[in-house]
Write an enzyme that holds these catalytic residues in place. Structure first.
Site, PDB file in Angstrom:
ATOM      1  N   HIS A 105      -0.871 -16.998  -6.181  1.00 45.26           N
ATOM      2  CA  HIS A 105      -0.250 -17.964  -7.228  1.00 45.26           C
ATOM      3  C   HIS A 105      -0.077 -19.495  -6.752  1.00 45.26           C
ATOM      4  CE1 HIS A 105       2.441 -19.956  -9.880  1.00 45.26           C
ATOM      5  NE2 HIS A 105       3.601 -19.803  -8.916  1.00 45.26           N
ATOM      6  N   ASN A 142       1.357 -26.447 -10.854  1.00 43.68           N
ATOM      7  CA  ASN A 142       1.938 -24.839 -10.938  1.00 43.68           C
ATOM      8  C   ASN A 142       1.817 -24.488 -12.337  1.00 43.68           C
ATOM      9  OD1 ASN A 142       3.230 -22.651 -11.019  1.00 43.68           O
ATOM     10  ND2 ASN A 142       4.910 -23.227  -9.358  1.00 43.68           N
ATOM     11  N   CYS A 174       5.498 -15.958 -12.771  1.00 42.33           N
ATOM     12  CA  CYS A 174       4.324 -16.346 -11.881  1.00 42.33           C
ATOM     13  C   CYS A 174       3.330 -14.935 -11.318  1.00 42.33           C
ATOM     14  CB  CYS A 174       4.617 -17.405 -10.543  1.00 42.33           C
ATOM     15  SG  CYS A 174       5.792 -18.741 -11.226  1.00 42.33           S
TER      16      CYS A 174
END
Ligand code: UT7
Length: 322
Positions: free
Chosen positions: A248, A278, A123
């Protein structure tokens, strides 16, 4: 907007000059997931923040999505593909280990003989990739770079595991980064904590993503704000002066808790997780591209990018918005 970033080498810098993003057309709602597994729209929205996520078709690859985002960024830059001399793709979900995604994107775009490499820091990948492209430009090893974050997390998701499948989505975001007389990218603050690496993992080639969600949550909300602040400090800017904060998109509660600790002023805070889920290394460039497209960030304004997650890894830098 008048702010300047410190230069490492006099007269040499790099700027993000254009952005683009791509999301698959299929949208999966919380209602659809609730009809298949034991979860509810209310639980997902209150604990994670996601309302929808885009999921790639079976035949749609990470390379396809990365290429689609790159085409848009290139179009927005006005540069010909032949001007690109470096392609880097941040991804933790390639289908095959060889060839890498970056060379396939370069081939699809007919870019001649670029440096082409993938980065896997999950990420935080986009900020890592941006930093390495920035450094290559400062060193004189490249002039125009394509920096991409792309993920097909749906391939690595157990769709029967309610603790993970409600979180993730697919997509890609891309930036064109060009050499410039002035600096448009601040020093990167990056690092990792491999001792805690197994809190977020895929255990085998045919395994799926597993995580100790609460541990990751605690790490993200207790350790990361000071690191994000130090990225501002290294760039010579106060968090209160930021025009945007693009962390993120892990969980909307994590986004809000970190944002709350930074002492932001009127900064726009990215919350693309609500619409996109996500998307690991794609989340920052996708959110940045959307906010820029919506004209929510003035051109040239300071923006803090901050990635964190699998590894555990983190990386962030302040950039001047394109
Ligand atoms: O990119 C980085 C990737 N990872 C992360 O950022 C993860 C960070 N962590 C998180 O975002 C949160 O920890 C999660 C969203 C993963 C989980 O939220 P939580 O508030 O920490 O929930 P929990 O794990 O403490 O679970 C609470 C309850 C449990 O039930 P019991 O044991 O209290 O009866 C779970 O079984 O919620 C249950 N649960 C669910 N219920 C409905 C877990 N997943 C679901 C679900 N629907 N999808």
């Amino acid at each position: 907007m008048s702010f300047s970033l410190p230069t490492i080498l006099p007269g040499r810098g790099a700027r993000v000059v254009a952005l683009g993003h791509y999301q698959p057309s299929r949208i999966v709602t919380n209602a659809e997931l609730s009809s298949r597994i034991d979860t509810t729209d209310e639980w997902i929205r209150s604990r994670v923040g996601v309302r929808t996520r885009h999921i790639a078709a079976p035949e749609e690859s990470v390379t396809d999505m990365a290429t689609a985002a790159a085409v848009k960024a290139l179009e927005a830059s006005g540069l010909a593909a032949s001007a690109i001399d470096l392609v880097t793709v941040a991804t933790c979900t390639p289908v095959i280990p060889l060839p890498n995604v970056a060379t396939q994107v370069a081939a699809a775009l007919h870019i001649n003989a670029p440096a082409a490499y993938d980065i896997n820091t999950a990420c935080s990948g986009f900020s890592y990739a941006l930093a390495t492209a920035h450094h290559a430009i400062l060193a004189g090893s490249a002039r125009h770079a394509l920096v991409i974050g792309a993920e097909k997390l749906s391939d690595w998701t157990d769709w029967n595991d309610r603790t993970t499948c409600v979180i993730f989505g697919d997509g890609a975001g891309a930036a064109v980064v060009s050499a410039s007389d002035t600096e448009g990218i601040g020093p990167v603050v990056w690092g990792s904590d491999g001792v805690q690496g197994s809190t977020l993992r895929v255990e085998s080639r045919d395994g799926k993503i597993q995580q100790d969600g609460q541990k990751v949550f605690r790490w993200a909300t207790s350790s990361l704000a000071p690191i994000a602040m130090s990225a501002c400090k290294q760039a010579g800017i106060e968090p209160a002066e930021l025009a945007a904060f693009i962390p993120h998109q892990a969980n909307v509660r994590i986004v809000d808790l970190i944002a709350g600790k930074l002492g932001l002023g009127a900064a726009v805070v990215a919350r693309d997780i609500i619409e996109s889920g996500n998307t690991s290394s794609a989340s920052i460039p996708m959110a940045l591209s959307k906010l820029t497209e919506q004209r929510q960030i003035p051109s040239g304004a300071p923006v803090l990018l901050f990635g964190f997650g699998g590894g555990l890894t983190y990386a962030g830098q302040v950039i001047a918005s394109p």
